[in-house]
Design an enzyme around this catalytic site. Sequence first.
Site, PDB file in Angstrom:
ATOM      1  N   ARG A   1      -8.886  17.712  -8.599  1.00  0.00           N
ATOM      2  CA  ARG A   1      -9.542  16.406  -8.676  1.00  0.00           C
ATOM      3  C   ARG A   1     -11.035  16.565  -8.948  1.00  0.00           C
ATOM      4  O   ARG A   1     -11.610  15.824  -9.756  1.00  0.00           O
ATOM      5  CB  ARG A   1      -9.337  15.624  -7.380  1.00  0.00           C
ATOM      6  CG  ARG A   1      -9.922  14.211  -7.407  1.00  0.00           C
ATOM      7  CD  ARG A   1      -9.261  13.339  -8.456  1.00  0.00           C
ATOM      8  NE  ARG A   1      -9.876  12.016  -8.545  1.00  0.00           N
ATOM      9  CZ  ARG A   1      -9.510  11.082  -9.408  1.00  0.00           C
ATOM     10  NH1 ARG A   1      -8.529  11.318 -10.263  1.00  0.00           N
ATOM     11  NH2 ARG A   1     -10.105   9.913  -9.428  1.00  0.00           N
TER      12      ARG A   1
ATOM     13  N   GLU B   1       0.794  -1.235   0.000  1.00  0.00           N
ATOM     14  CA  GLU B   1       0.000   0.000   0.000  1.00  0.00           C
ATOM     15  C   GLU B   1       0.821   1.277   0.000  1.00  0.00           C
ATOM     16  O   GLU B   1       0.272   2.368  -0.180  1.00  0.00           O
ATOM     17  CB  GLU B   1      -0.981   0.022   1.182  1.00  0.00           C
ATOM     18  CG  GLU B   1      -0.365   0.250   2.554  1.00  0.00           C
ATOM     19  CD  GLU B   1       0.090  -1.029   3.236  1.00  0.00           C
ATOM     20  OE1 GLU B   1       0.416  -0.963   4.431  1.00  0.00           O
ATOM     21  OE2 GLU B   1       0.116  -2.094   2.572  1.00  0.00           O
TER      22      GLU B   1
ATOM     23  N   LEU C   1      -8.095   8.276   1.889  1.00  0.00           N
ATOM     24  CA  LEU C   1      -6.819   7.593   2.098  1.00  0.00           C
ATOM     25  C   LEU C   1      -5.701   8.614   2.270  1.00  0.00           C
ATOM     26  O   LEU C   1      -5.566   9.527   1.461  1.00  0.00           O
ATOM     27  CB  LEU C   1      -6.484   6.686   0.906  1.00  0.00           C
ATOM     28  CG  LEU C   1      -5.077   6.070   0.920  1.00  0.00           C
ATOM     29  CD1 LEU C   1      -4.971   5.012   2.011  1.00  0.00           C
ATOM     30  CD2 LEU C   1      -4.727   5.488  -0.438  1.00  0.00           C
TER      31      LEU C   1
ATOM     32  N   ASP D   1      -9.223  -0.587   6.801  1.00  0.00           N
ATOM     33  CA  ASP D   1      -7.876  -1.148   6.899  1.00  0.00           C
ATOM     34  C   ASP D   1      -6.899  -0.168   7.528  1.00  0.00           C
ATOM     35  O   ASP D   1      -5.892  -0.569   8.120  1.00  0.00           O
ATOM     36  CB  ASP D   1      -7.352  -1.543   5.504  1.00  0.00           C
ATOM     37  CG  ASP D   1      -7.704  -2.980   5.145  1.00  0.00           C
ATOM     38  OD1 ASP D   1      -7.920  -3.776   6.074  1.00  0.00           O
ATOM     39  OD2 ASP D   1      -7.768  -3.287   3.954  1.00  0.00           O
TER      40      ASP D   1
END
Length: 372
Positions: free
Chosen positions: A203, A118, A240, A270
Amino acid sequence: MIIGCPKEIKPQEFRVGVTPNAAREAVAHGHKVVIETQAGIGAGFPDEDYIAAGAQILGTASEIFETAEMIVKVKEPQPGERKMLREGQLLFTYLHLAPDPEQTKDLIASGCTAIAYETVTDRSGGLPLLAPMSEVAGRLAPQVGAWTLQKANGGRGVLMGGVPGVGPARVMVIGGGVVGTHAARIAAGMGADVTVLDRSLPRMRYLDDVFGGQFKTQYASAGNIAELAEQADMVVGAVLIPGAEAPKLISRAQLSSMKPGAALVDVAIDQGGCFETSKATTHKDPIYEVDGVMHYCVANMPGAVARTSTIALGNATMPFMLALADKGWRQACEDDEHLLAGLNVHAGQLTYYAVGKALGIDVISPQLALKA
């Protein structure tokens, strides 16, 4: 090099770290590949496929860990697996250390070298080994959220696309990255009224240019999140911060203002989750209720579609696995700064700053670890 792949033992984890195609490539490069028996069965790869690829089948995980110089997995090593790691052994897998002090402590104590999928980067600043699973998890999020919204599961009893005369579900997606974009596309495709929130104006312009008309965008301010949460039937947490613990974007106090039976789908679980009330669940028992709001917080969502996920992940990891095996981890990381970015632990020291900051552990730079 001897490459070993044990069977995943995390509950309801059906993926496998090495596909038969990856095993065949590694053997063609002159490496030995050992696979624990039945490791690939959950993804539809029987032992015979690995044998045909030139790999050797071993009976137990302990044999894999004893034999292999590099361990390739999918999920973070579980406590029993961490006890089998040894000094100088290379571990290549997802780690997600920031919210997991026990795993971090065990990996440091083992003396192994651990490279986390990751945090490996690419030239564009992306995360190429996280992206395929982010795509899968993003596409799954509206699907599992729609299931959570069903009345029998404790949800509001709202159909995503509505029907003539009845409006669609309102879906808020927090985060416009890979997970959020795929979640928004699928939710919009199901007919929902979707809004994506992000803090990057470029974005949002990109999303508007490419997907304009399919879903709306808003700036991810605390006020906008709170306002849209009150209106939402479903909220997808898709934020994230690479290698770091996810920020908490919806507090427990805010749940009382949400619609009873609304669904929170935390894809960031996670990394600790982006809702204050999030706690990791499993595919066997995926949802729970807090203050009338249903939470879906499965920590290995892509494991539900194990074959698709395994092949997608294998396509991404195979070139890096081969580079590590062909050159050894030092030369491979020296040749590729993006692979070096994946180094999280080496020889009893933590080498990833965001994890050290989250856990209060001293860190050395990966560059220094490379030269040590």
